[in-house]
Scaffold this active site. Structure first.
Site, PDB file in Angstrom:
ATOM      1  N   GLY A   1      24.430 -30.166  -5.076  1.00 34.99           N
ATOM      2  CA  GLY A   1      24.503 -31.350  -4.859  1.00 34.99           C
ATOM      3  C   GLY A   1      23.387 -31.986  -4.813  1.00 34.99           C
ATOM      4  O   GLY A   1      22.011 -31.187  -4.472  1.00 34.99           O
ATOM      5  N   CYS A   2      23.344 -33.348  -4.893  1.00 34.32           N
ATOM      6  CA  CYS A   2      21.688 -33.875  -5.616  1.00 34.32           C
ATOM      7  C   CYS A   2      21.329 -34.175  -3.771  1.00 34.32           C
ATOM      8  O   CYS A   2      19.637 -33.933  -3.509  1.00 34.32           O
ATOM      9  CB  CYS A   2      21.922 -34.849  -5.955  1.00 34.32           C
ATOM     10  SG  CYS A   2      22.806 -36.121  -5.582  1.00 34.32           S
TER      11      CYS A   2
END
Lengths: 342, 342, 342, 342
Positions: free
Chosen positions: D145-146
Site C-alpha cells: 500500500g502507498c
C-alpha cells in the site's frame, strides 16, 4: 457608542484579517491603520479584499498615531509590541497578536526567542478553563499562537478529565498564510502548490512551549509535547492531529463525555457528531472550531483532531473574541461561525 | 418582522451559499430546507460549514413543505422550477437560481436547452440599466447565470456609451463549484488541481444567449458573443476577460469615464484604480465585483475584465440582492463586500 | 560520444527544468552549473528534485567556467545573454532561454524592453514553417517565450491556410512558475492559491511582439494581437485560448483539415480527436502540445486552444528539442510526450 | 528481447501510472490493456496524458485477453485479483497493485477487509530487509500500500537498529489520487481544494495491519501503530510523519548512523542532508523517497519523515521496481528519480 480601534501592522495577513472582522463588527469603528515599510500607501493596494477601507492611507506605527483609540490591535513581528504598548495608556485595550506576552516562563521565552522576556498578559483563548475570568475587563491581552489554539482546544478536555497520559504527539498541517506575507522563495505558489513539507521538526517550533504551558496547566502535571508542523497547499486552515495515550481502562464513551461536557456551552467549538470529521474547508473564514475524537483501542491512544482557520480563530478572530469579553460585549459579536465553503 | 425564507435544493452549492448569506441577513428567518435524493438527512452532514443549521433535516421538495414562506429560493436543476413555482401563491416571492426563466426568446431557450420555454421573469442583475425598476416589488425573479453576471457587468458600460463594436470575444475562468456538487470524474480534485481546460467551446455554452440578450439590450443593436469558458483549479471565482473592438477614435479616458459613470453609485461594483487588476481571490465569499479596463491602442480593442465569486455575486448573492430590492429592503442588507483573503 | 552541456542560471525554474530533461537525455553529459547569487551552494539545496545532481556546487557564471562545453544553455535574466555568448566560441552551441535574441525588429525590442537590441538568432520553435531549416546546424538558438509557443502553435495553421482574419484575440492562463523563482509578494502561495488575475493587459506584455512576428510571417500579412495573460493557481501549464475571425465561407471541415495537415508529422503536437479538449494537466512535465479547434458559426470565429507545460515545451523542452536538431540528433531524443497525471 | 506486459485496470490512476512508467521502460513492450466498465473505449479518452497509447482500445478483463504476456499488472479493486491470477500460468509474472496478497495474517485480513484471505505473495518493497531475496525470480508479487511504503521506509531503520520503542504514532497526508478515480462527492475538486481533513481515524484504516506487519518483522517484537491518514489538497504525494519513543540514551548521531547505514546503497531512498526536509513536491512523478529524521530530546522521541509520490514509489513505481528484480533486470531500469518540480 462604538469602540474606536486602531490596527498596527495593517498590511499583513493578521492585520488584514482583523480588519475584515472589525468591518462586520457592529460595535467597532475603525480608526488608524499603520504599517512601517508601506506607510503612505493606500490600503486598497495592499488589501484589495477590503474595499470599504480602500482609500485609507497607512500611517507610521508610532504612539502619536495610535493615541486616542479604545482598542489597539498589534499585528507586529515579535519583539516590537512591548515598546508600542508602553506608550499607550493603561486604559487602552492593547491586543497583541504576536508572541511577546504569551509565555509565563521567562526561560522558555529566551530559549525559543533568544531575547529577554517582555512579560505575560492575560491569554486570549477564552475556552481554556479559567481564561474568561482573566480576560474580563483586561486591558492587555496576548492572543495565542495559531497552532496552540488548535492543539489546546483539541486536547485540553482529555487532560481536564484525566483521561490522557502526559506525552502528547502532535502533527499539524497549516495553510501558508500562517507563514506571513513576507516574500520568501519557499513560500512561492510554485513551491507550495502540490507539495507538503514539514518544518521546525524535533521540538524547535516556537509554539511548542505555549502548548506545554496550556496543557500542563489543565492536566495538573507536566505534559510533554512532540510537535511537528507541516505546510499544506492551501491559503488558510490548520488541521491538528493530536495523539495521547489513553489512561488504562478509559472507554470511548468517557472520552466523548469529557468533550461534550467541555464544549456544551461554547459558541465557537463544535464537537462533531460521531462519524463526521473536521475539515479546514468547513471553517474557512469563520471563528468556528471543529473537533472530533477517537479511541484507538488496539494502540491504546486517544486521537483528538481539530480544524480551525489559522487567521480567524487562530489569530484575528480569537483577538476579537477576547476583545468582546474584555469590553463586556457579547462574546460572539461580529464573529462568523459560518464557513465559506466550498 | 423577519421575512420567512425556504430554500429548495439546500444540499447543493447554490443552496448552501444562499443559506450562508441568509444566516447573516438580519431580516430573514430561515424556514424549510428541502432536497430530493437527500431528504431526511441532517444538513450538518451535507453542509458542514453551516453549524447553525446543522441539526435541520432536509424535507422533500414539494408544495406543502414550501407553503407558508414569504420567499422561496429555488436551487434546482433546470427544468424543475416552473412546476414548483406554479404551486406557490402569487404573493410569494419566488427566486429561481436556475436557468428556466432567464431568456426572453423562446427559440433561444429551445435551441440551448432542448425543451419548451417556461417563460421570462424579472432579471436579477440590478446593475443593468432598467433592472431595478423591474425587480422592485417583483414576486418572481430569475437570477442570472454566473458567467453572464461577470460578463455583462464587465462590458455593458462600453456598450451603453457606444464605445464598442458589436462582436464580443470572451474567455472566462471559473472555479469548480460552478459545475455543481454532483460527482463526475472530470471534476475530481485529482483531475482539476494543477490543470486548466476549456469546455463548451465554439458557441455551445448555455450562458451565451443570456450574454447576448443583456449586451444587445444595452447596445441598442445586436451583439454577437464568442464565449469560451475554462475550468480553473480553484473552488470559487470567475475571471472574465472580455475584448471588443473600440469604435474609431475612442480614447482611454472616454472608456474610463464611461465605467466611472456606470458604477459611480453601485454598492457592489468596484472599478479599480488604474494599475490595479481584478483578482478572484479578492472577492472570495463576497458580493463585490472588481472591474478594470484597458484600451489596447495597437490592436484597437477595449479589454474589460471582471472578477466575481461565482457562488456569491454570481448566484446566491445576486439572489439575495434582488430579494432585498423586491421586498423594499436596503439593497445591501446582509451582503458582504469584504472578501475572505488571502 | 556524449555532448557536454553547461547550464548558466541553474538555480532557477528554467535552469532546473533543462537539467531535469538533460538527466534523461542519453546523448548529453552535464557539465558546469552556474548561478550568481548562489554560487558555491549545493544544487541539492536549491533543486531538491534533482537528486542525481544534489552534490554539485554552483559556480559563478563566467566564460572560464562555461568554456569547454559543446552546448551552453543560458537561463539568465534578459539583457545578460549577449555578454556571455560573446565569450563563447562560435563552434559552441549557445541556447538562450531568455528573450534577448527572439525579436527580429530592433524597434520592437527597444519599445518593449527599453534597451538596445542585441540581435536575432535562429528561432527554436521547430514546428513553425521553415524553422527546422534554420535550426539545423545552428550554433546560436533563441528559445521562444512560453506564451508565444502556445499561441503560435494554436494559430499558425489557420493563418497558413488563409482561413483567419488578421486580428487575433488571445487570453492565456499560465501557471506561476512562468513568473520565475524570485520571491515577490504577489506570487506567494497564499496569494495565488484560489485566485485568478490578469496582468500586462492592453498590449503591454513583452511576448506580444513575438506572437505578432510569428503569426504575421505565416499569414503573409500583418497580424495584430490583443493578448491578455492571466495567472492561474497551478505551478505549471499554459492554456491559450485564441480567437480569430473566420474568413467568409470557411467551414469547420476546412479548419480541421488545415490543422491535420499542419500537424500530421509533428511528434510533439497532438491535434485532439473531436470532442476532446486540451488540459494543461495532461501535458504536465511533458514536451507535448495538445490542440483543439472549433468554428463558432454564429459568431463567425475560429477558436483555437492549446495546452503546454510552460517549463517543458514552453522553455526547456523547446530548448532541448532545438538542440537535438542543431546537433543532428533525433529531434525527440530525451523528451517525454507522456504527461504526469493526475 | 522485450518483456510483454499487460495491464488490467488500465483506466484508473494506478493503471495509468504503471503505463506512464512502462512507456519509458526500455525492456518492456505494452500489450493488452483492460477495463471493465469502459471496455471498448479509446485509452486516449480516459488517460489523455498518454498520447502514445491514445488509440489503444480497452478490452474486457478476462483470462483470454491477458494470456500470452510475460507480466500482468493488476490494478483492480481488492477482492478481484485472485480470480484473475488463478487463470494465468505460473510462469507469468503477476504483480498485484491491490491489497489482496499483502497480509500474512488471515485474521487481520478478515478483520479489515471482511472477506476470506486469498493468500500471501512476496512483498514488493525491496528496501525492506530480506525483501529482495523473495522478489528475485518471483512470479507473484504483492505491491505494498502507498501509506505502508512511506511509513515502513521512514521507520524501519530505527527499529532495525533497536533505537525505537514499540508504539509508533503516525500521521500521513496524502494527495487525492490515493482515493482513486471513482467519482465521489467528497473527492470533488470543490471539496478538497483549500481543505485538509482526516479519515479512517482510530485504527480503522486498512493499511494499518500492513504497517504493523512490516515494522514488527524488523523490530523483532510486536509494534503497535496508531495511524491517522489525512487528505491533502494536492493530486499526488504522501508526507508521513512518524513518531516513536527513543530508547533511553539514544543520541541523534546514533539515529543518523542507523539511517545512513540502512540507505547507503539504496538507489531510490535519499536520506537528506541535515537541515533539509522532505517535500512531496520534490518527488512528484518520481520513484524517489526523501527521508529525514530528528531526535526531540525534550520529548524523548524520534521523528522520522518521508515523502513519496503515492502513485509512483507508492504504487506503480514500486511495482515496476519489483518487476525489474523478479525478472533479473537492473532494479532501476525505467524508473525516474528526478521529480517534476516546481
Amino acid at each position: 457608542m462604538a469602540v474606536r480601534a486602531a490596527v498596527a501592522g495593517a498590511s499583513g495577513y493578521a492585520g488584514g484579517e482583523v480588519l475584515r472582522l472589525l468591518l462586520a463588527h457592529p460595535g467597532v469603528e475603525i480608526g488608524a491603520l499603520t504599517g512601517n515599510s508601506n506607510a503612505g500607501q493606500r490600503l486598497g493596494a495592499l488589501q484589495p479584499h477590503l474595499p470599504a477601507l480602500g482609500d485609507r492611507l497607512l500611517q507610521p506605527t508610532d504612539a502619536e498615531v495610535l493615541a486616542g483609540h479604545d482598542v489597539v490591535f498589534l499585528a507586529l513581528p515579535h519583539g516590537q509590541s512591548a515598546a508600542v504598548a508602553e506608550q499607550l495608556g493603561e486604559e487602552v485595550l492593547v491586543i497583541d497578536m504576536g508572541a511577546d506576552f504569551r509565555l509565563k516562563d521567562a526561560a522558555d521565552w529566551t530559549r525559543f526567542y533568544g531575547s529577554e522576556h517582555a512579560g505575560t498578559w492575560p491569554y486570549g483563548l477564552p475556552e481554556l478553563p479559567g481564561a474568561r475570568g482573566e480576560l474580563d475587563g483586561a486591558r492587555r491581552i496576548a492572543v495565542p499562537g495559531c497552532y496552540p489554539t488548535a492543539v489546546s482546544l483539541a486536547l485540553f478536555p482529555a487532560y481536564q478529565a484525566r483521561l490522557a497520559g502526559p506525552e502528547a504527539v502532535i502533527t499539524a498541517a497549516s495553510g501558508t498564510s500562517g507563514a506571513g506575507k513576507a516574500a520568501k522563495p519557499h513560500l512561492l505558489g510554485s513551491e507550495v502548490m502540490g507539495s507538503m513539507s514539514p518544518y521546525g521538526v524535533g521540538g524547535g517550533h516556537r509554539h511548542t512551549p505555549e502548548m506545554i504551558q496550556n496543557l500542563s496547566a489543565v492536566a495538573g502535571e507536566p505534559v510533554t509535547v512532540s510537535f511537528t508542523p507541516t505546510l499544506a497547499p492551501m491559503p488558510r486552515g490548520i488541521l491538528a492531529t493530536c495523539s495521547v495515550k489513553a489512561k488504562p481502562g478509559v472507554t470511548a464513551a468517557e472520552v466523548r463525555t469529557a468533550y461534550e461536557k467541555a464544549y456544551a456551552d461554547e459558541p465557537f467549538v463544535h464537537l462533531l457528531p460521531e462519524g463526521q470529521w473536521p475539515a479546514t474547508g468547513s471553517v474557512y473564514g469563520s471563528n468556528a472550531v471543529q473537533i472530533q475524537i477517537a479511541l484507538d483501542e488496539t494502540a491504546g491512544r486517544i486521537i483528538a483532531i481539530s480544524a480551525i482557520d489559522n487567521l480567524t480563530k487562530g489569530t484575528a478572530g480569537g483577538a476579537v473574541q477576547s476583545m468582546n469579553i474584555a469590553l463586556g460585549l457579547d462574546e460572539t459579536t461580529g464573529l462568523p461561525v459560518t464557513g465559506v465553503a466550498p
